[in-house]
Design an enzyme around this catalytic site. Structure first.
Site, PDB file in Angstrom:
ATOM      1  N   HIS A 216      28.227 129.040 -22.685  1.00  0.00           N
ATOM      2  CA  HIS A 216      28.579 127.895 -21.851  1.00  0.00           C
ATOM      3  C   HIS A 216      27.964 128.002 -20.459  1.00  0.00           C
ATOM      4  O   HIS A 216      28.583 127.609 -19.466  1.00  0.00           O
ATOM      5  CB  HIS A 216      30.106 127.771 -21.753  1.00  0.00           C
ATOM      6  CG  HIS A 216      30.751 127.410 -23.053  1.00  0.00           C
ATOM      7  ND1 HIS A 216      32.105 127.498 -23.271  1.00  0.00           N
ATOM      8  CD2 HIS A 216      30.229 126.932 -24.218  1.00  0.00           C
ATOM      9  CE1 HIS A 216      32.385 127.095 -24.509  1.00  0.00           C
ATOM     10  NE2 HIS A 216      31.255 126.763 -25.102  1.00  0.00           N
TER      11      HIS A 216
HETATM   12  C1  LIG Z   1      24.992 128.821 -30.098  1.00  0.00           C
HETATM   13  C2  LIG Z   1      25.701 127.859 -29.191  1.00  0.00           C
HETATM   14  C3  LIG Z   1      26.975 127.404 -29.540  1.00  0.00           C
HETATM   15  C4  LIG Z   1      27.647 126.514 -28.707  1.00  0.00           C
HETATM   16  N1  LIG Z   1      28.820 125.973 -29.136  1.00  0.00           N
HETATM   17  C5  LIG Z   1      29.389 124.957 -28.428  1.00  0.00           C
HETATM   18  C6  LIG Z   1      30.494 124.236 -28.938  1.00  0.00           C
HETATM   19  O1  LIG Z   1      30.952 124.460 -30.058  1.00  0.00           O
HETATM   20  N2  LIG Z   1      31.018 123.245 -28.168  1.00  0.00           N
HETATM   21  C7  LIG Z   1      30.523 122.940 -26.938  1.00  0.00           C
HETATM   22  O2  LIG Z   1      31.060 122.059 -26.261  1.00  0.00           O
HETATM   23  N3  LIG Z   1      29.459 123.607 -26.430  1.00  0.00           N
HETATM   24  C8  LIG Z   1      28.858 124.569 -27.175  1.00  0.00           C
HETATM   25  N4  LIG Z   1      27.731 125.173 -26.701  1.00  0.00           N
HETATM   26  C9  LIG Z   1      27.232 124.790 -25.374  1.00  0.00           C
HETATM   27  C10 LIG Z   1      26.602 123.383 -25.335  1.00  0.00           C
HETATM   28  O3  LIG Z   1      25.861 123.144 -26.512  1.00  0.00           O
HETATM   29  C11 LIG Z   1      25.737 123.273 -24.086  1.00  0.00           C
HETATM   30  O4  LIG Z   1      26.542 123.451 -22.943  1.00  0.00           O
HETATM   31  C12 LIG Z   1      25.015 121.929 -23.946  1.00  0.00           C
HETATM   32  O5  LIG Z   1      24.342 121.595 -25.128  1.00  0.00           O
HETATM   33  C13 LIG Z   1      24.034 122.012 -22.778  1.00  0.00           C
HETATM   34  O6  LIG Z   1      23.280 120.845 -22.714  1.00  0.00           O
HETATM   35  P1  LIG Z   1      22.035 120.730 -21.713  1.00  0.00           P
HETATM   36  O7  LIG Z   1      21.552 119.335 -21.814  1.00  0.00           O
HETATM   37  O8  LIG Z   1      22.439 121.254 -20.392  1.00  0.00           O
HETATM   38  O9  LIG Z   1      20.951 121.768 -22.274  1.00  0.00           O
HETATM   39  P2  LIG Z   1      20.285 121.886 -23.704  1.00  0.00           P
HETATM   40  O10 LIG Z   1      21.031 121.091 -24.706  1.00  0.00           O
HETATM   41  O11 LIG Z   1      20.107 123.326 -23.956  1.00  0.00           O
HETATM   42  O12 LIG Z   1      18.886 121.161 -23.532  1.00  0.00           O
HETATM   43  C14 LIG Z   1      17.793 121.646 -22.806  1.00  0.00           C
HETATM   44  C15 LIG Z   1      16.529 121.168 -23.506  1.00  0.00           C
HETATM   45  O13 LIG Z   1      15.422 121.328 -22.635  1.00  0.00           O
HETATM   46  C16 LIG Z   1      14.348 121.877 -23.359  1.00  0.00           C
HETATM   47  N5  LIG Z   1      13.489 122.582 -22.398  1.00  0.00           N
HETATM   48  C17 LIG Z   1      13.781 123.698 -21.697  1.00  0.00           C
HETATM   49  N6  LIG Z   1      12.749 124.038 -20.903  1.00  0.00           N
HETATM   50  C18 LIG Z   1      11.797 123.103 -21.093  1.00  0.00           C
HETATM   51  C19 LIG Z   1      10.499 122.912 -20.553  1.00  0.00           C
HETATM   52  N7  LIG Z   1       9.983 123.763 -19.651  1.00  0.00           N
HETATM   53  N8  LIG Z   1       9.776 121.847 -20.976  1.00  0.00           N
HETATM   54  C20 LIG Z   1      10.272 120.964 -21.889  1.00  0.00           C
HETATM   55  N9  LIG Z   1      11.504 121.120 -22.453  1.00  0.00           N
HETATM   56  C21 LIG Z   1      12.263 122.172 -22.042  1.00  0.00           C
HETATM   57  C22 LIG Z   1      15.020 122.810 -24.344  1.00  0.00           C
HETATM   58  O14 LIG Z   1      14.164 123.173 -25.401  1.00  0.00           O
HETATM   59  C23 LIG Z   1      16.217 121.984 -24.761  1.00  0.00           C
HETATM   60  O15 LIG Z   1      15.913 121.111 -25.832  1.00  0.00           O
HETATM   61  C24 LIG Z   1      27.050 126.089 -27.493  1.00  0.00           C
HETATM   62  C25 LIG Z   1      25.766 126.537 -27.150  1.00  0.00           C
HETATM   63  C26 LIG Z   1      25.101 127.399 -27.987  1.00  0.00           C
HETATM   64  C27 LIG Z   1      23.707 127.841 -27.606  1.00  0.00           C
END
Ligand SMILES: Cc1cc2nc3c(=O)[nH]c(=O)nc-3n(C[C@H](O)[C@H](O)[C@H](O)COP(=O)(O)OP(=O)(O)OC[C@H]3O[C@@H](n4cnc5c(N)ncnc54)[C@H](O)[C@@H]3O)c2cc1C
Length: 536
Positions: free
Chosen positions: A474
């Protein structure tokens, strides 16, 4: 690639929402750049497949933290989605908004408009709640399914234990004014398939001609002219490319990669950037600071009756479950393993629930290097009770280790570095000890657990926690929303301090970690951001 109104970096949880929302105005051209590839994979679509994507380099950044003193010098494994849908394509699908006070804390950190009464309608706007009786509430694109009737029958012991201890048992952990309680976790599944941010938001929008999705496109830095973001430099198929933004660049690369990109672009701690030879565009030591995460632990129990171990851990069990899934999209492969739990107070005097519990009808106490343990359940009936504390106060950092964009950043979580966090850990383990000793649970527990929180001293609980706990993935807060003078990286409209036409919209902006899982709040942030961006 040409000129766009908006360039969104990262097609993860937040990026998928923004791409859909911003491209709804057909007069705007939107480019969405994603470092990973397609999410059209069976192990992503099938809910239990997250056991396989957990270590899969084809869809996962697979980060490792620095050795952490709070973990007795161990390094923690940090999976992050590197695929369309981002971490929502590989997460455990638990959907929990958190507690009202979490958002009131956000507002009180200097961010008007982010309190609970402001954000609660935003959550409702994109959710479609499928209740356990099959009724549907809300018509948003994100399916939030209550699968309680399908959860494993050993759940009855946990409910009874909660009642015995006087813990509130609730039907909906996300009721309109959630106050915590024990209940069944709702999950993001739709008709037996994962409902990721890509499924809910991005996929329907891809039919629009004004939205372009580029995959395997890794952004290396934001192009900044004067103090204005004008585009991005990225690599795709081994070729260096540029895209120009007439309007704004929005970073949605997640709590690890967004601060990395800002620092690579010259926005970050001045001394670090100078040392690495990166021209300083805007010095702000808070970029990469503010890192928070939930740290969790499982206690393993042998059970007196069959559990999911007898399904997931045996060939006949797997075959039957596999056939059932293929034919009906139901059964254990259509669910997660985090089935019951909730947010509770470790003592009645606590002002808010301070620990999050998990009751999983499966156990995997034997470690297998490089394999997610849930794929290798114990050969006997077993289950897990686990917890993570709700609002840890320890704060860490993420900083680039090199000016080369492909080098992973240095993650320093600084886990368990405050007395309060240690007290919460001990109190949470003690609560699990009390649950274990209820009459209801004694009927289910076959043997005393290998590590027994009911009999261990405070010192032993803490030593065990340092030795065995791990991230529950998280990560947030590395580009906090707050005034710059108060350690902020973005303002209350998610604009990067000191730079025009550049925003951050993802879990990095959380001013403080929410009490529960972070996916729901990330989606809420993105919906609110879309309105702010569209308003100009
Ligand atoms: C294994 C796991 C289990 C989890 N379980 C839960 C759960 O059950 N419930 C819950 O609420 N939360 C859970 N979480 C946490 C939740 O999924 C995250 O907090 C949330 O998805 C974060 O969203 P975000 O948009 O911040 O980042 P992300 O969804 O991680 O998106 C970031 C995106 O940016 C892309 N990216 C990164 N750098 C670059 C770059 N330089 N150029 C182009 N693209 C790039 C990445 O590839 C990715 O697709 C879990 C996370 C993980 C990893």
């Amino acid at each position: 690639m040409g000129e766009f109104d908006y360039i969104i970096v990262g097609a993860g949880s937040a990026g998928c929402v923004l791409a859909e929302r911003l491209s709804a105005d057909r007069s705007k051209r939107v480019l969405l750049l994603e470092a990973g590839g397609s999410d059209r994979r069976f192990r992503i679509r099938m809910p239990i497949g997250y056991g396989r994507t957990f270590h899969d380099p084809a869809v996962n950044w697979r980060y490792t933290t620095e050795p952490d003193p709070g973990l007795g010098g161990r390094a923690a494994y940090w999976p992050r989605g590197k695929v369309v849908g981002g971490s929502s394509s590989i997460n455990a699908m638990v959907y929990c908004r958190g507690l009202p006070g979490d958002y009131d804390d956000w507002r009180d950190a200097g961010n008007p408009g982010w309190g609970w009464t402001d954000v609660e309608p935003v959550f409702r706007s994109f959710e479609r709640r499928i209740r356990r009786d099959g009724s549907q509430h809300g018509d948003g694109p994100l399916w939030v399914s209550d699968r309680e009737p399908e959860y494993h029958p050993i759940k009855r012991h946990f409910y009874a234990a909660a009642r015995e201890l006087g813990l509130p048992v609730v039907d909906d952990l996300d009721g309109s004014a959630p106050e915590g309680g024990i209940g069944a976790y709702a999950v993001n599944t739709r008709k037996g398939l994962r409902c990721s941010a890509a499924d809910a938001f991005l996929r329907p929008a891809l039919a629009r001609s004004n939205l372009v999705l580029a995959i395997h496109a890794r952004v290396e830095r934001v192009a900044i002219r004067g103090c204005r973001a004008v585009g991005v430099d990225y690599v795709q198929g081994g070729r260096r490319r540029q895209a120009t933004a007439r309007g704004e660049v929005v970073l949605c690369a997640g709590a690890v990669n967004t601060p990395q990109l800002l620092q690579l672009s010259g926005i970050g701690p001045g001394d670090l950037l100078q040392r690495l030879g990166i021209p300083v565009v805007h010095a702000n030591a808070a970029v990469g600071g503010g890192l928070q995460d939930h740290l969790g632990i499982s206690y393993f129990y042998r059970a007196t009756e069959p559990t999911l171990n007898q399904v997931l851990g045996t060939w006949p069990g797997r075959l039957a479950a596999g056939l059932r899934y293929l034919l009906t999209r139901s059964g254990p492969l259509s669910l997660g393993v985090n089935q019951l739990g909730g947010l509770v107070r470790t003592s009645p005097g606590a002002s808010r629930p301070n620990t999050q519990l998990y009751f999983n009808p499966v156990s995997y106490s034997i470690e297998h290097a490089g394999k997610r343990p849930l794929l290798k359940p114990d050969p006997y009936p077993g289950f897990i009770i686990g917890f993570n504390t709700c609002r840890p106060t320890s704060v860490g950092r993420i900083d680039i280790a090199s000016p080369e964009p492909e080098r992973p950043p240095r993650i320093t979580p600084n886990y368990l570095s405050t007395d309060r966090d240690i007290e919460d850990v001990i109190a949470s383990a003690r609560l699990i000890g009390r649950i274990q000793e209820t009459e209801a649970m004694r009927a289910l527990v076959a043997d005393r657990p290998v590590f027994d929180p009911a009999r261990a001293s405070d010192e032993e609980i803490l030593a065990d926690f340092r030795a065995r706990s791990g991230s529950v993935f998280h990560a947030c807060g590395t580009c906090r929303m707050a005034p710059e003078s108060a350690g902020g990286v973005v303002d209350g409209e998610l604009r990067v301090h000191g730079i025009r036409a550049l925003r951050v919209v993802d879990a990095s902006v959380f001013p403080n970690i929410t009490s529960a899982n972070t996916h729901a709040p990330t989606l809420m942030v993105a919906h609110k951001a879309a309105r702010l961006i569209a308003a100009g």
